[in-house]
Design an enzyme around this catalytic site. Structure first.
Site, mmCIF file in Angstrom:
data_model
loop_
_atom_site.group_PDB
_atom_site.id
_atom_site.type_symbol
_atom_site.label_atom_id
_atom_site.label_comp_id
_atom_site.label_asym_id
_atom_site.label_seq_id
_atom_site.Cartn_x
_atom_site.Cartn_y
_atom_site.Cartn_z
ATOM 1 C CE LYS A 5 -4.187 -1.422 2.201
ATOM 2 N NZ LYS A 5 -5.032 -1.294 3.322
ATOM 3 C CG ASP A 30 -8.406 0.727 3.696
ATOM 4 O OD1 ASP A 30 -9.091 -0.074 3.315
ATOM 5 O OD2 ASP A 30 -7.182 0.507 3.827
#
Ligand code: NAP
Length: 291
Positions: free
Chosen positions: A73, A109
């Site tokens: 990420k 997220d």
């Protein structure tokens, strides 16, 4: 699973290392089927350190986009042609859209958590939030709750420097760092409306567990307790909180809603979360047999 393929089918996937356990292909293919989209979502192992090579392959290999999980990420951030505001703020990308050979990095997220919170009937507005942990998940959740109007967000972490680094990203003046000791946890809990476990403590297979749950007794009676972990479905933290009468929920909602938001970005389609989330929950509860 009833994905029909033809020469126009667009490819999507999730990358990670390890990745074979990922629920993303089941989640996305369920939504792709439900909406009748001409996409196929695959599981793609990409070893640590090789995400730059993967990105070039994805750009020229017919991928419309991909999701990324550990350990890629952060490494994706400097490789993007453009970054969304959230991806830039979190310093992490979980969704990459590929258009005309260019990579657009997003992070769903935080927004996925916020939707999950609201789905459970709770609001960030005016909440006094206690976050356990200061890793990637804590960062996305804490900053999104601050943006959404939380009154205070206290980041309790074993490594204080990491909570201080997270709080340095605060644009709303509500984040504060704290230690992860029984005394501090109890003190912070006593003035919190929403407690969220963003550590790996309690996760199946990882082995770590909370030393004690004494801090739960200090929470106000109406306080909500959330664990981002969804395997096991009910961690010891959630069991103890429920036994004390607190509303609880696990990380399944965040997992589902970040995926709905990602599929919207990949496909430019609007997906109704009230339609999609139950279908995905059902698929996760009754997965197709392994071949
Ligand atoms: P991460 O970046 O590795 O952060 C892990 C955090 O856990 C750190 O704050 C770490 O503290 C803390 N921690 C680990 N062991 C500990 C211990 N023994 N005592 C106290 N603190 C400890 O991981 P992440 O990506 O943020 O993920 C955290 C959790 O969220 C995982 O369980 C993950 O499965 C879950 N998650 C769920 C979703 C979802 O969609 N539901 C999405 C992302 C993550 P230090 O800083 O001191 O090391």
């Amino acid at each position: 699973m009833n994905v029909s393929l033809n020469n126009s089918t667009k490819k999507l996937c999730v990358i990670g290392d390890p990745i074979s356990h990922s629920k993303s292909p089941l989640i996305h293919n369920t939504m792709i089927n439900a909406k009748g989209l001409n996409y196929l979502y695959l599981c793609q192992p990409v070893p640590r350190g090789q995400v730059a090579q993967w990105l070039e392959l994805a750009k020229f290999g017919g991928y419309a986009g991909f999701n990324a999980t550990m350990p890629h990420k952060e490494e994706l951030v400097p490789l993007m042609d453009e970054l969304s505001a959230d991806a830039k703020l979190y310093g992490a990308v979980n969704t990459v859209c590929i258009k005309d050979g260019k990579a657009f990095g997003h992070n769903t997220d935080g927004a996925g958590f916020l939707r999950a919170l609201e789905e459970e009937g709770h609001s960030a507005q005016g909440a006094r939030v206690m976050i356990l942990g200061a890793g990637g998940a804590a960062k996305a959740v804490a900053l999104k709750l601050a943006e959404a109007g939380a009154t205070s967000v206290t980041i309790c972490n074993r490594t204080l420097e990491k909570s201080q680094a997270l709080c340095a990203l605060d644009q709303w003046g509500v984040l504060q760092p704290a230690l992860f000791t029984p005394q501090v946890l109890t003190e912070v809990a006593s003035h919190s409306d929403l407690l969220i476990n963003c550590t790996s403590l309690g996760m199946e297979g990882v082995g770590g567990q909370f030393q004690d749950f004494g801090f739960l007794a200090a929470l106000p009676q109406e306080a909500v307790v959330c664990d981002l972990i969804y395997n096991p479905k009910r961690t010891q933290l959630l069991q103890q909180a429920k036994a004390l009468g607190h509303p609880t929920f696990n990380g399944m909602g965040m997992l589902i809603h970040q995926a709905i938001l990602a599929l919207e970005l990949f496909t430019d389609e609007v997906l109704d979360p009230e339609v999609m989330a139950p279908k995905v929950r059902d698929a996760l509860q009754n997965p197709p047999p392994e071949k």
